[in-house]
Design a protein around this motif. Structure first.
Motif, PDB file in Angstrom:
ATOM      1  N   LEU A  94       3.181 -10.980  -8.594  1.00 42.45           N
ATOM      2  CA  LEU A  94       3.348  -9.922  -9.601  1.00 42.45           C
ATOM      3  C   LEU A  94       4.722  -9.274  -9.441  1.00 42.45           C
ATOM      4  CD1 LEU A  94       0.798  -7.093 -10.488  1.00 42.45           C
ATOM      5  CD2 LEU A  94       3.200  -6.572 -10.061  1.00 42.45           C
ATOM      6  N   ASN A  95       5.072  -8.901  -8.214  1.00 45.70           N
ATOM      7  CA  ASN A  95       6.358  -8.239  -7.958  1.00 45.70           C
ATOM      8  C   ASN A  95       7.532  -9.130  -8.355  1.00 45.70           C
ATOM      9  OD1 ASN A  95       4.979  -6.053  -6.970  1.00 45.70           O
ATOM     10  ND2 ASN A  95       5.399  -6.475  -4.805  1.00 45.70           N
ATOM     11  N   LYS A  96       7.355 -10.414  -8.156  1.00 44.52           N
ATOM     12  CA  LYS A  96       8.414 -11.365  -8.498  1.00 44.52           C
ATOM     13  C   LYS A  96       8.579 -11.482 -10.006  1.00 44.52           C
ATOM     14  CE  LYS A  96       9.414 -16.341  -8.084  1.00 44.52           C
ATOM     15  NZ  LYS A  96       8.900 -17.635  -7.542  1.00 44.52           N
ATOM     16  N   MET A 118      -8.279  -5.278  -3.168  1.00 41.30           N
ATOM     17  CA  MET A 118      -6.975  -5.618  -2.600  1.00 41.30           C
ATOM     18  C   MET A 118      -6.966  -5.362  -1.102  1.00 41.30           C
ATOM     19  SD  MET A 118      -3.895  -4.369  -5.145  1.00 41.30           S
ATOM     20  CE  MET A 118      -4.576  -2.740  -5.490  1.00 41.30           C
ATOM     21  N   THR A 119      -6.431  -6.296  -0.351  1.00 40.85           N
ATOM     22  CA  THR A 119      -6.261  -6.078   1.089  1.00 40.85           C
ATOM     23  C   THR A 119      -5.257  -4.949   1.291  1.00 40.85           C
ATOM     24  OG1 THR A 119      -4.450  -7.660   1.238  1.00 40.85           O
ATOM     25  CG2 THR A 119      -6.692  -8.522   1.550  1.00 40.85           C
ATOM     26  N   SER A 120      -5.242  -4.373   2.483  1.00 38.48           N
ATOM     27  CA  SER A 120      -4.289  -3.289   2.764  1.00 38.48           C
ATOM     28  C   SER A 120      -2.855  -3.777   2.587  1.00 38.48           C
ATOM     29  CB  SER A 120      -4.505  -2.741   4.179  1.00 38.48           C
ATOM     30  OG  SER A 120      -4.390  -3.780   5.138  1.00 38.48           O
ATOM     31  N   GLU A 121      -2.608  -5.044   2.967  1.00 41.14           N
ATOM     32  CA  GLU A 121      -1.256  -5.604   2.801  1.00 41.14           C
ATOM     33  C   GLU A 121      -0.915  -5.713   1.315  1.00 41.14           C
ATOM     34  OE1 GLU A 121      -3.687  -6.998   4.498  1.00 41.14           O
ATOM     35  OE2 GLU A 121      -3.052  -7.183   6.609  1.00 41.14           O
ATOM     36  N   ALA A 122      -1.884  -6.130   0.497  1.00 41.21           N
ATOM     37  CA  ALA A 122      -1.647  -6.258  -0.940  1.00 41.21           C
ATOM     38  C   ALA A 122      -1.378  -4.895  -1.571  1.00 41.21           C
ATOM     39  CB  ALA A 122      -2.851  -6.928  -1.607  1.00 41.21           C
ATOM     40  N   GLN A 123      -2.133  -3.879  -1.140  1.00 42.98           N
ATOM     41  CA  GLN A 123      -1.927  -2.536  -1.682  1.00 42.98           C
ATOM     42  C   GLN A 123      -0.528  -2.014  -1.353  1.00 42.98           C
ATOM     43  OE1 GLN A 123      -5.083   0.417  -1.543  1.00 42.98           O
ATOM     44  NE2 GLN A 123      -6.550  -1.127  -0.838  1.00 42.98           N
ATOM     45  N   ASN A 124      -0.121  -2.197  -0.127  1.00 44.86           N
ATOM     46  CA  ASN A 124       1.217  -1.748   0.264  1.00 44.86           C
ATOM     47  C   ASN A 124       2.306  -2.514  -0.481  1.00 44.86           C
ATOM     48  OD1 ASN A 124       1.020   0.422   2.319  1.00 44.86           O
ATOM     49  ND2 ASN A 124      -0.193  -1.093   3.428  1.00 44.86           N
ATOM     50  N   CYS A 125       2.038  -3.782  -0.743  1.00 43.99           N
ATOM     51  CA  CYS A 125       2.985  -4.600  -1.492  1.00 43.99           C
ATOM     52  C   CYS A 125       3.083  -4.105  -2.936  1.00 43.99           C
ATOM     53  CB  CYS A 125       2.539  -6.055  -1.437  1.00 43.99           C
ATOM     54  SG  CYS A 125       3.708  -7.225  -2.142  1.00 43.99           S
ATOM     55  N   LEU A 126       1.944  -3.734  -3.535  1.00 42.62           N
ATOM     56  CA  LEU A 126       1.931  -3.235  -4.910  1.00 42.62           C
ATOM     57  C   LEU A 126       2.714  -1.933  -5.037  1.00 42.62           C
ATOM     58  CD1 LEU A 126       0.871  -3.522  -7.832  1.00 42.62           C
ATOM     59  CD2 LEU A 126      -1.153  -2.227  -7.102  1.00 42.62           C
ATOM     60  N   LEU A 127       2.693  -1.131  -3.984  1.00 44.06           N
ATOM     61  CA  LEU A 127       3.400   0.147  -4.019  1.00 44.06           C
ATOM     62  C   LEU A 127       4.883  -0.023  -4.339  1.00 44.06           C
ATOM     63  CD1 LEU A 127       1.938   2.303  -1.099  1.00 44.06           C
ATOM     64  CD2 LEU A 127       2.084   2.922  -3.522  1.00 44.06           C
ATOM     65  N   LYS A 128       5.451  -1.146  -3.932  1.00 46.82           N
ATOM     66  CA  LYS A 128       6.879  -1.379  -4.187  1.00 46.82           C
ATOM     67  C   LYS A 128       7.174  -1.346  -5.684  1.00 46.82           C
ATOM     68  CE  LYS A 128       7.370  -4.282  -0.052  1.00 46.82           C
ATOM     69  NZ  LYS A 128       7.640  -5.661   0.454  1.00 46.82           N
ATOM     70  N   THR A 129       6.262  -1.914  -6.467  1.00 50.51           N
ATOM     71  CA  THR A 129       6.439  -1.905  -7.919  1.00 50.51           C
ATOM     72  C   THR A 129       6.033  -0.576  -8.523  1.00 50.51           C
ATOM     73  OG1 THR A 129       6.225  -4.299  -8.143  1.00 50.51           O
ATOM     74  CG2 THR A 129       5.671  -2.980 -10.074  1.00 50.51           C
ATOM     75  N   ILE A 153      -1.337   5.003  -4.031  1.00 50.12           N
ATOM     76  CA  ILE A 153      -1.568   4.258  -5.278  1.00 50.12           C
ATOM     77  C   ILE A 153      -2.235   5.173  -6.302  1.00 50.12           C
ATOM     78  CG2 ILE A 153      -2.976   2.438  -6.335  1.00 50.12           C
ATOM     79  CD1 ILE A 153      -2.340   0.653  -4.013  1.00 50.12           C
ATOM     80  N   LEU A 154      -3.255   5.902  -5.869  1.00 51.92           N
ATOM     81  CA  LEU A 154      -3.968   6.806  -6.776  1.00 51.92           C
ATOM     82  C   LEU A 154      -3.023   7.814  -7.416  1.00 51.92           C
ATOM     83  CD1 LEU A 154      -7.153   7.578  -4.614  1.00 51.92           C
ATOM     84  CD2 LEU A 154      -6.950   5.938  -6.480  1.00 51.92           C
TER      85      LEU A 154
END
Length: 329
Positions: A94-96, A118-129, A153-154
């Motif tokens: 998604l980020n890409k 979402m795994t914790s890693e996925a959530q942290n990754c989503l935060l970038k976007t 995220i919330l």
């Protein structure tokens, strides 16, 4: 008109319609509500309006609308759990892709279904976007349980909770869209407790009907069953492993009905109106505390199964609790 084919949640519809009309579209939204309540339908219809190329949105005629209806709109991406979780690799993709500009519309929409998986890693990754989204990107998160999502995220999402739909509205919808009998529609609408997806599931799924008949046969004869028979029945439920949450819903609604009957003495609010006599026979011999304990145990069983506790153990504990709370029988 936006949301014309979706019943209920009028305030949420109006809010989203205003957002589209005024073109005040945020970068992230969260649709919160129980499973099958209609979150995905809301999100997809909102996405259709966001991506529509004409003034009256959604028009259902433009290139974007037609492609979305045919599930091939390049500006809409739907992300679903891979097995049991939305994984970091999916969010990295998604980020890409999010930095690539829209192809057909002026916006790009990403729907993340069951985002609480979402795994914790996925959530942290989503935060970038979410922290620095492109102006054209809109991310729609769908969740049954927002407490599983990071506060960060919330805080970056416009949240919207989808509530239950009136029983009469569900009945009208089922009458217009299914060929089911009046009795079946009335039961499905009542059993759904305001959840249109559950009502359709009750009407259209043969496995549910088999489970319902099987469960009713046991629950109405629990008084005369020995503990070893209860344990044996728990083991037999492995054949319904994929539908076990239906079993829990049936038990929950049965004892909810019993609680209502014990409190009011009236059958007007009951789901199992056709089993009034069986409910009345059991209600006489079980206390308020016993019913409350059983309902608590249903939710515990649900949580245990979600946490992958041994299936037979979780169901056996529930059924033994039901039997034990009827000791005064």
């Amino acid at each position: 008109m936006i949301f014309e084919n979706i019943i209920g949640n009028e305030k949420n519809k109006k809010l989203l319609e205003d957002i589209i009309t005024k073109n005040k579209i945020a970068n992230a939204y969260m649709f919160i509500g129980q499973e099958s309540i209609g979150k995905f339908l809301f999100a997809k219809e909102f996405a259709k309006a966001i991506l529509c190329l004409n003034e009256n949105k959604p028009c259902s005629k433009c290139k974007s609308c037609l492609e979305l209806e045919n599930s091939n709109n390049p500006d809409l991406t739907i992300i679903e759990p891979d097995e049991n979780n939305v994984k970091i690799e999916q969010i990295r993709e998604l980020n890409k892709k999010v930095v690539e500009k829209p192809i057909v519309s002026t916006k790009k929409v990403y729907i993340i279904d069951d985002s609480d998986t979402m795994t914790s890693e996925a959530q942290n990754c989503l935060l970038k976007t979410l922290e620095e989204p492109p102006a054209y990107a809109v991310i729609l998160l769908l969740t049954n349980n927002k407490d599983r999502l990071l506060d960060t995220i919330l805080s970056r999402c416009v949240s919207m909770t989808l509530g239950s739909v009136r029983e009469s509205e569900i009945e009208d919808y089922l009458k217009a869209n299914t060929g089911a009998s009046h009795a079946d529609i009335a039961f499905a609408a009542a059993f759904s407790l305001g959840n249109i997806g559950r009502a359709l599931h009750v009407l259209e799924t043969e496995e549910f009907k088999d489970m319902l008949n099987d469960t009713m046969n046991v629950i109405t004869h629990m008084k005369s069953m020995e503990i070893y028979e209860v344990v044996s029945y728990a083991k037999s439920l492995t054949k319904y492993k994929n539908e076990i949450y239906d079993f829990l819903d049936i038990i929950m609604v049965w004892y909810r009905d019993m609680l209502i009957l014990k409190t009011t003495g009236s059958l007007n609010q009951l789901v199992f109106k056709d089993k009034y006599r069986q409910l009345k026979d059991q209600e006489i011999y079980i206390s308020f505390e016993g019913i409350s304990h059983i309902l608590d145990e249903v939710e515990k069983a649900r949580r245990r199964l979600i946490a992958n506790v041994n299936f037979e153990v979780a169901i056996e504990m529930l059924l033994v609790t039901i039997k034990e709370n009827g000791k005064v029988w």
